[in-house]
Design a protein around this motif. Sequence first.
Motif, mmCIF file in Angstrom:
data_model
loop_
_atom_site.group_PDB
_atom_site.id
_atom_site.type_symbol
_atom_site.label_atom_id
_atom_site.label_comp_id
_atom_site.label_asym_id
_atom_site.label_seq_id
_atom_site.Cartn_x
_atom_site.Cartn_y
_atom_site.Cartn_z
ATOM 1 N N GLN A 94 4.317 0.849 -1.827
ATOM 2 C CA GLN A 94 3.774 0.550 -3.155
ATOM 3 C C GLN A 94 4.651 -0.469 -3.889
ATOM 4 O O GLN A 94 4.938 -0.333 -5.073
ATOM 5 C CB GLN A 94 3.609 1.828 -3.964
ATOM 6 N N ARG A 126 -4.692 2.521 5.392
ATOM 7 C CA ARG A 126 -4.134 1.762 4.274
ATOM 8 C C ARG A 126 -5.251 0.941 3.631
ATOM 9 O O ARG A 126 -6.061 0.331 4.339
ATOM 10 C CB ARG A 126 -3.022 0.825 4.748
ATOM 11 N N ASP A 131 0.824 -1.210 0.000
ATOM 12 C CA ASP A 131 0.000 0.000 0.000
ATOM 13 C C ASP A 131 0.858 1.261 0.000
ATOM 14 O O ASP A 131 2.014 1.247 0.438
ATOM 15 C CB ASP A 131 -0.892 0.020 1.243
#
Length: 477
Positions: free
Chosen positions: A135, A41, A31
């Motif tokens: 990410q 998140r 996330d």
Amino acid sequence: KAIVVGAGVAGLCAARVLSDFFEEVLVLERDPLKDDDVNMRPGVPQGGNSHVVLEEGQDMLVKLFSTRFIDLLKKSNAQPIDFTYQGLWNVRGTFKRRTSSRRGMVVHMTTRPIIENAVRTCLLEQCSNVRIQSQCTVDALLTEINHGVHTVKGVKCYVKGSEEVQIFEADLVVNASGRSNVCYKWMQQLGISAPTETVVNARVAYQSRKLKFKDGEGAIYGSLVDGIDTPWLGAACYANAPIASRQFLFWPIGDGLFQSSLVGVGGDICPAAFDESIEWSKGLAHPFPSSLLQHMEQSGKAHLTMAGPSKIRHYDRLTSLPRRLLTIGDAFVTVNPLYAQGMTLSASYAVQLWENLYENRFASSTIKGGDRSEDPIQDVVNKMMRDMYGAAKDAWELTASEDLVWSTTEHTLSWPMVLYCKVLTTYINWFAHGAAFSEELFYELSQIIHLKKGLFYSLRPHILIPVIYHLLFSKAT
């Protein structure tokens, strides 16, 4: 070098521990991570519910990160509450006798983003050899095969914004990927079967929302219940099983706001509309929650969470489990979040990891004394799997026994375990009954709920004798 997959509480605590024993620790999180304590998140579906770290977990987080963790919670307006003195607890339709003075069992009622941001801030402030890459989706394990056994050497992943596969090498990979548990995918890619699972699913649903008092109506706060003449800050109304299945949690979270969660089991879901939820709350074991909610108004949107099943994943039974791969947190054992034990278990696993690493005394640069096995890192992984099952045992049995009360609960437990859980539930009910009359019993029950004491502690004479006395001679109203 060590890699941690997942930047939840379990992963961040593990990274803190690993930083003492590895030259470099890399945390990979799927996330986006925003530098604030507001945004949830996406990978934490339960993030909109009320959150608290139990006292045992709070103590362990202080052990890992110092009192800086508590300071950051206070800075974010987390509400401190003395659990046995300032909480209003209705269990099985009766109120527990709160302690007449503060006992020091102070926890902080807050939100999941605030807790995670405090832990993450502490980690980055205190550990210069830890880096977090957000990410970043881990797609596969890098392994080498010796005598038919895989040994983990790193991970392959994709970072958002880059089409190229990123390869990170490591001496140890810690899977803290949470309930989604991407480890099953990695194992399938290697031709390894997933571990067997023990499952208990009460089909719990939370409808949570932030609330505030209507103008001029805040004066009723803390004095709403007949016969309760001392102030209270937070309240809980647990189910009177198996008669009433609905439950209610209500806590201050700072800035004049409160977090309310209305909980149903077996597919009984509270409506999203606030007016309809007040009507739904009339099915609780006591009328005070619906009376309280009538004086409040909603701030923001309601947040529905389907909790999912409680699980024990039996990695220890796999003979082909890749070496130097350690699974912790919710990816290892998940429990019903209603009992708020998950983050405490995650912190306890991290403390155990530190103790096992220290006992083995290895680091990337030097090994200090003692006889070493051929793979001391794998020695730690093996011992951690045994120790974590022991650490999770009481929490799992407590939640499983409560969930089995409902006829709608689905499970894969053996009949001896079902019988044990029914006996345990009966005794806990007796214990909770006595806690309606004795503040000492309520304090001792709270110690067990907060995982400060084990289940068998409740059989000690100073608890067992008054429990039996109140069972025989005290009648709840």
